[in-house]
Design a protein around this motif. Structure first.
Motif, PDB file in Angstrom:
ATOM      1  N   CYS A  15      -6.347   0.053  -2.255  1.00 26.71           N
ATOM      2  CA  CYS A  15      -6.380  -1.258  -1.596  1.00 26.71           C
ATOM      3  C   CYS A  15      -7.780  -1.616  -1.104  1.00 26.71           C
ATOM      4  O   CYS A  15      -8.194  -2.776  -1.181  1.00 26.71           O
ATOM      5  N   CYS A  27      -5.330  -2.374   3.577  1.00 25.98           N
ATOM      6  CA  CYS A  27      -4.022  -1.813   3.238  1.00 25.98           C
ATOM      7  C   CYS A  27      -2.945  -2.607   3.964  1.00 25.98           C
ATOM      8  O   CYS A  27      -3.129  -2.976   5.131  1.00 25.98           O
ATOM      9  N   CYS A  52      -4.766   5.392  -1.769  1.00 22.75           N
ATOM     10  CA  CYS A  52      -4.540   4.104  -2.426  1.00 22.75           C
ATOM     11  C   CYS A  52      -5.873   3.485  -2.857  1.00 22.75           C
ATOM     12  O   CYS A  52      -6.929   4.023  -2.571  1.00 22.75           O
ATOM     13  N   CYS A  99       0.822  -1.209   0.000  1.00 21.28           N
ATOM     14  CA  CYS A  99       0.000   0.000   0.000  1.00 21.28           C
ATOM     15  C   CYS A  99       0.866   1.273   0.000  1.00 21.28           C
ATOM     16  O   CYS A  99       1.687   1.466   0.905  1.00 21.28           O
TER      17      CYS A  99
HETATM   18 ZN    ZN Z   1      -3.859   1.150   0.922  1.00 22.93          ZN
END
Ligand code: ZN
Length: 294
Positions: free
Chosen positions: A271, A207, A269, A141
């Protein structure tokens, strides 16, 4: 298990001898215990309060010495248990061997890539479902990596901001020819623990980032005599082991600072959307537990 309000969203998976932090009181945690999952029982979880942050802590290899070696860790149970606790972000740490002579023992790496050479592990939650075709453009991540580097910088701890981790099956160590191959493939470090852990976390939309620290040079990187009865049979010197111990002791501080930084960082991110493609398709809803039913 009944979930308390305001449980932490952040968890730490500790690597080799992580239990020492709990037993010595360097990390003070309330023991929640093992958590039953459809994949078996997890390692015991602890709820830790450290300054302004709280997090869950789990020792990957058990609570005493080296209870379970890397090939036999129940990675699915551990990751499922953390998800079940409401965890969204995981930082793990992992001891690793250096594939380059320039990497000193004790050195920290905030890993950015990985090559999976494991052979006999359960690598997915989706064995009985046609799910899990998940892109790995950033295997670790980026938000967690940035926060981890921020914590290390603030504490004045030197580190490498990138590193490719080669994951082997173990528990045996690598042969000299394997080490030469791993280095030729672009690996920086070799260890046995991050796969499939990192990929399982992504499957459950968590993450995940990892701090690795160098415990020894991999076989053949430096000339080392064979010393029976010593740690790694002489692959690392006593002086190097002292350096490793100094780095190891820094981990609770790094984690505490990271735990303080994370709530103030807006994730950039993807994720936590890894399964979006599958959601809304037949049989796959928003409830992550439904994704896993055989
Ligand atoms: Zn992440």
């Amino acid at each position: 298990m009944a979930r308390r309000r305001h449980e932490p969203f952040f968890a730490v998976i500790g690597g080799s001898t992580a239990y020492e932090f709990i037993s010595s009181g360097a990390i003070k945690g309330e023991r929640i215990g093992r958590i039953d999952t459809p994949f078996g029982a997890s390692q015991p979880a602890f709820r830790v309060e450290a300054g302004d942050c709280s997090y869950f802590f789990m020792s990957r290899h058990g609570e005493a010495d080296f209870d379970i070696s890397a090939p036999f860790v129940n990675y699915r149970a551990n990751i499922y248990a953390l998800k079940d606790l409401g965890v969204r972000q995981i930082i793990s740490w992992s001891a690793a061997g250096a594939l380059k002579e320039t990497s000193e023992t004790g050195r920290f790496f905030v890993l950015d890539d990985c090559i999976d050479f494991t052979k006999n592990r359960e690598t997915t939650f989706f064995r009985f479902k046609g799910l899990g075709f998940i892109r790995q453009n950033e295997p670790f991540c980026p938000t967690m990596r940035a926060a981890t580097m921020g914590a290390l910088q603030e504490l004045g701890i030197p580190f490498n901001d990138r590193g490719t981790y080669i994951c082997t099956e173990g528990p045996r160590m690598e042969t000299p020819a394997e080490v030469r191959m791993f280095a030729a493939l672009g690996g920086d470090l070799v260890g046995m623990t991050l796969c499939p852990e990192m990929f399982l976390a992504r499957e459950l939309e968590m993450c995940y980032a990892s701090i690795a620290y160098v415990t020894n040079c991999a076989e053949g990187i430096r000339q080392r005599d064979y010393r029976p009865g010593r740690l790694y049979e002489g692959l690392s010197t006593r002086r190097e082991q002292k350096t490793v111990a100094r780095s190891f002791k820094l981990l609770p501080q790094v984690i505490a600072r990271l735990g303080e930084l994370l709530p103030n960082i807006t994730p950039s991110c993807h994720c936590q959307q890894a399964m979006r493609y599958y959601q809304g398709r037949s049989g796959v809803g928003r409830d992550w537990r439904e994704w896993l039913n055989p």
